[in-house]
Design a protein around this motif. Structure first.
Motif, PDB file in Angstrom:
ATOM      1  N   TYR A 168      57.430 100.534 -51.509  1.00  0.00           N
ATOM      2  CA  TYR A 168      58.566  98.867 -50.473  1.00  0.00           C
ATOM      3  C   TYR A 168      57.780  97.673 -50.887  1.00  0.00           C
ATOM      4  O   TYR A 168      58.536  96.949 -50.470  1.00  0.00           O
ATOM      5  N   THR A 169      56.581  98.424 -50.180  1.00  0.00           N
ATOM      6  CA  THR A 169      55.597  97.025 -49.860  1.00  0.00           C
ATOM      7  C   THR A 169      55.582  95.897 -51.427  1.00  0.00           C
ATOM      8  O   THR A 169      55.424  94.763 -51.193  1.00  0.00           O
ATOM      9  N   THR A 170      55.498  96.286 -51.887  1.00  0.00           N
ATOM     10  CA  THR A 170      54.768  95.613 -53.566  1.00  0.00           C
ATOM     11  C   THR A 170      56.321  94.871 -53.916  1.00  0.00           C
ATOM     12  O   THR A 170      56.624  94.135 -54.255  1.00  0.00           O
ATOM     13  N   ALA A 171      57.723  95.781 -53.751  1.00  0.00           N
ATOM     14  CA  ALA A 171      58.271  95.604 -54.264  1.00  0.00           C
ATOM     15  C   ALA A 171      59.001  94.296 -53.553  1.00  0.00           C
ATOM     16  O   ALA A 171      59.775  93.443 -54.725  1.00  0.00           O
ATOM     17  N   ALA A 172      58.785  94.564 -52.497  1.00  0.00           N
ATOM     18  CA  ALA A 172      59.738  93.789 -51.706  1.00  0.00           C
ATOM     19  C   ALA A 172      58.757  92.013 -51.193  1.00  0.00           C
ATOM     20  O   ALA A 172      59.332  91.204 -51.206  1.00  0.00           O
ATOM     21  N   ARG A 173      57.160  92.291 -51.964  1.00  0.00           N
ATOM     22  CA  ARG A 173      56.456  90.984 -52.230  1.00  0.00           C
ATOM     23  C   ARG A 173      56.626  90.300 -53.299  1.00  0.00           C
ATOM     24  O   ARG A 173      56.844  89.191 -53.353  1.00  0.00           O
ATOM     25  N   LYS A 174      56.785  91.272 -54.642  1.00  0.00           N
ATOM     26  CA  LYS A 174      57.706  90.438 -55.704  1.00  0.00           C
ATOM     27  C   LYS A 174      58.200  89.448 -55.708  1.00  0.00           C
ATOM     28  O   LYS A 174      58.767  88.414 -56.057  1.00  0.00           O
ATOM     29  N   ILE A 175      59.425  90.191 -54.617  1.00  0.00           N
ATOM     30  CA  ILE A 175      60.549  89.113 -54.742  1.00  0.00           C
ATOM     31  C   ILE A 175      60.712  88.018 -53.646  1.00  0.00           C
ATOM     32  O   ILE A 175      60.765  87.098 -54.412  1.00  0.00           O
ATOM     33  N   ALA A 335      63.678  89.989 -58.936  1.00  0.00           N
ATOM     34  CA  ALA A 335      62.483  88.909 -58.670  1.00  0.00           C
ATOM     35  C   ALA A 335      62.555  88.440 -59.935  1.00  0.00           C
ATOM     36  O   ALA A 335      62.599  87.190 -59.851  1.00  0.00           O
ATOM     37  N   PRO A 336      62.632  89.603 -61.784  1.00  0.00           N
ATOM     38  CA  PRO A 336      63.186  88.125 -62.699  1.00  0.00           C
ATOM     39  C   PRO A 336      64.432  87.607 -62.597  1.00  0.00           C
ATOM     40  O   PRO A 336      64.758  86.638 -62.973  1.00  0.00           O
ATOM     41  N   ALA A 337      65.350  88.244 -61.623  1.00  0.00           N
ATOM     42  CA  ALA A 337      66.918  87.566 -61.465  1.00  0.00           C
ATOM     43  C   ALA A 337      66.619  86.213 -60.721  1.00  0.00           C
ATOM     44  O   ALA A 337      67.576  85.096 -60.402  1.00  0.00           O
ATOM     45  N   ILE A 338      65.866  86.338 -59.661  1.00  0.00           N
ATOM     46  CA  ILE A 338      65.674  85.283 -58.620  1.00  0.00           C
ATOM     47  C   ILE A 338      64.819  84.063 -59.255  1.00  0.00           C
ATOM     48  O   ILE A 338      65.213  83.018 -59.027  1.00  0.00           O
ATOM     49  N   VAL A 485      47.577  86.049 -60.643  1.00  0.00           N
ATOM     50  CA  VAL A 485      47.981  87.576 -60.660  1.00  0.00           C
ATOM     51  C   VAL A 485      49.168  87.452 -60.857  1.00  0.00           C
ATOM     52  O   VAL A 485      49.513  88.689 -60.363  1.00  0.00           O
ATOM     53  N   LYS A 486      50.267  86.681 -59.742  1.00  0.00           N
ATOM     54  CA  LYS A 486      51.430  87.374 -59.294  1.00  0.00           C
ATOM     55  C   LYS A 486      52.689  87.115 -59.690  1.00  0.00           C
ATOM     56  O   LYS A 486      54.133  86.663 -59.314  1.00  0.00           O
ATOM     57  N   ARG A 487      52.504  86.474 -61.179  1.00  0.00           N
ATOM     58  CA  ARG A 487      53.198  86.060 -62.084  1.00  0.00           C
ATOM     59  C   ARG A 487      54.513  87.015 -62.207  1.00  0.00           C
ATOM     60  O   ARG A 487      54.286  88.367 -61.733  1.00  0.00           O
ATOM     61  N   VAL A 488      55.616  86.901 -61.912  1.00  0.00           N
ATOM     62  CA  VAL A 488      56.696  88.117 -62.329  1.00  0.00           C
ATOM     63  C   VAL A 488      56.835  88.376 -63.237  1.00  0.00           C
ATOM     64  O   VAL A 488      57.059  89.927 -63.219  1.00  0.00           O
TER      65      VAL A 488
END
Length: 527
Positions: A168-175, A335-338, A485-488
């Protein structure tokens, strides 16, 4: 009659009921403590533990690490969530009378072992990374030291907690990263306005408790708030929401629906405008209602269609009358859509995300492996060797150290080291142990140990931060990671190195295991 909850030790139940009866209370119903998850363990953990008990090994010490082998969810990092839930689980760990009766009914366990469980209490030590910490492959985010029984019994619940909440935390941060990129802070001032993310995945979660965990983790990761009212109350989160299509469809017309809503919530209402036609109907009706009532249009939400095109056109339609109205975009965004919407020049004032936070489509894959035992107070490192190289574990009690550049504050890389190693502060060479020809020399840095003590001898020694404190900590730590490191998509692989001493120990144990295996094969062959 008012209901209340009292958590009682099993041995005090009868005394409590007797006192109630003596004071004129009628029939009392005692319910199970729902926070007690002692039986949330795979059955083989219990059978293996009885083997330890039967061989008088209940006081022998073992160490286990929790870690994942690859960064989860196609991200360049994982993000810790669940340490608070781990604390609650450990503090409530005990076996009730009904638990013991259930285990007895399986006809698998002897009475000596069942009596041991009746008096069970976690007595070990736990070190863990705080919620909101970026974590990478093979890094132990939790280490458990305890007797051979308790270290086994907690495995299943710990993995269930961390596998879900890291997701959950990783998915949210990607967004959050896709929406806002890298947040640059200069003298405590943000250099650009951040796009707030509302988490509204409760209806997509795998159960009510999972929905609450996802909402909490999303806010730790940087979301502005949640639609989950229960989570908002429990954790002090900002409750957020707009309206659903049903609010429009149950009225005689879209105009009437907006008018009713605005009269109930006249302070900058936000309307869902895509029920019929976003540009021809929804936005014109939103503008008309607010003008007639003499109120400010707070914003609109678009939940379908070509979001990039519609958002730009919506901005044009509202420019003259309500130029400050927020445009909220939703509709299963990830994340990719955004990232794509931003590249297309979409006008985004806020984002609503549900599915891709509360039910990510990929798993974390965290595991829990023994790394050491103790004999006469001496640490004995243990290793699992596999033909699948990625599954060979790092032995012994370890610490994870993060190196930060003194000038920029960026994280330079991590090393996993033996617990008693001294980390050099005057210079270090990182080595890619997958390709030892790749090295990186660093100087002018500070280091920080990532795990912190949580339990000592079964007692909590850690003060769990508030959600807002965790959110601020997470932002600081994520802002310290290089943007690559944070690239989508296809993020740069962050440096995770083994110290020379740990690498030598690992290689030594691998050689010893291989030699022993060959010797056994030779012996079997001669027979």
């Amino acid at each position: 009659m008012e209901k209340f909850t009292i958590n009682l030790d099993e041995k005090r139940k009868e005394e409590f009921l007797r006192l109630l009866a003596e004071n004129g209370f009628g029939e009392i119903e005692l319910k199970e403590d729902e926070t007690n998850m002692s039986l949330m363990t795979d059955f083989y953990e219990l059978t293996m533990s009885q083997v330890n008990f039967d061989n008088n090994e209940q006081n022998e010490v073992a160490y286990f690490d929790g870690f994942f082998r690859r960064e989860p969810l196609d991200a360049g990092y994982g993000l810790i969530g669940g340490t608070d839930s781990m604390i609650e689980y450990i503090q409530n760990l005990h076996f009730t009378d009904s638990d013991i009766e259930f285990l007895r009914s399986t006809n698998k366990f002897n009475e000596g072992y069942l009596e041991y469980l009746r008096n069970f209490k976690f007595t070990g030590d736990i070190w863990a990374m705080p919620d909101g910490t970026p974590v990478f492959r093979n890094e132990p985010f939790i280490t458990v030291r305890g007797n051979k029984i308790e270290t086994k019994l907690v495995e299943t619940a710990l993995l269930a907690i961390y596998n879900s909440q890291i997701a959950y935390t990783t998915a949210a941060r990607k967004i959050v990263e896709a929406a806002n990129g890298v947040e640059v802070v200069v003298e405590d001032e943000k250099t650009h306005e951040l796009i707030p993310i509302m988490e509204f995945g409760a209806r997509r979660a795998y159960g009510c408790n999972a929905a609450i965990d996802a909402s909490k983790c999303a806010v730790i990761a940087g979301c502005a708030g949640t639609s989950n009212t229960k989570a908002a109350k429990k954790y002090g989160l900002t409750a957020m929401g707009t309206m659903a299509h049903s609010c429009v469809m149950e009225a005689d017309s879209e105009y009437e629906a907006f008018q009713k809503y605005a009269k109930s919530f006249p302070n900058k209402p936000l309307f869902l405008v895509d029920t019929f036609d976003t540009l021809k109907s929804g936005i014109p009706n939103a503008i008309k209602v607010c003008k007639e009532l003499g109120i400010e249009l707070g914003g609109i939400r678009i939940d379908s269609g070509d979001l990039a095109y519609l958002s730009k056109e919506a901005k044009k339609l509202m420019k003259e009358t309500f130029p400050n109205a927020v445009i909220c975009l939703s509709n299963g965004l990830n994340a990719p859509a955004i990232k794509s919407l931003k590249q297309q020049g979409a006008v985004i004032g806020s984002i609503g995300c549900g599915d891709n936070i509360a039910s990510p489509d990929k798993r974390v894959g965290a595991v829990y492996k023994i790394c050491a035992t103790e004999e006469d107070g001496k640490l004995i490192p243990k290793i699992k060797v596999s033909e699948d190289k990625i599954k060979t574990t790092n032995p012994g009690l370890k610490k994870v150290w993060r190196f930060y550049d003194k000038d920029t504050g960026y994280a330079l890389g991590d090393i996993i080291a033996k617990h008693n190693e001294t980390i050099p502060l005057d210079g270090y060479t990182f080595v890619n142990h997958e390709d030892t020809l790749q090295t990186k020399d660093v100087t002018n840095y500070t280091v920080r140990e990532l795990q912190v003590p949580i339990f000592k001898n079964g007692e909590l020694v850690y003060t769990d931060p508030t959600i807002e404190e965790k959110r601020a900590y997470c932002n600081r730590e994520m802002n310290a990671l290089y943007p690559e490191v944070k690239r989508v998509e296809k993020p740069h692989k962050y440096i995770v190195d083994l110290s020379n001493e740990l690498r030598e120990l690992r290689d030594e144990l691998i050689r010893a295991v291989n030699a022993e295996t060959k010797a056994k094969q030779k012996t079997l062959g001669s027979k």
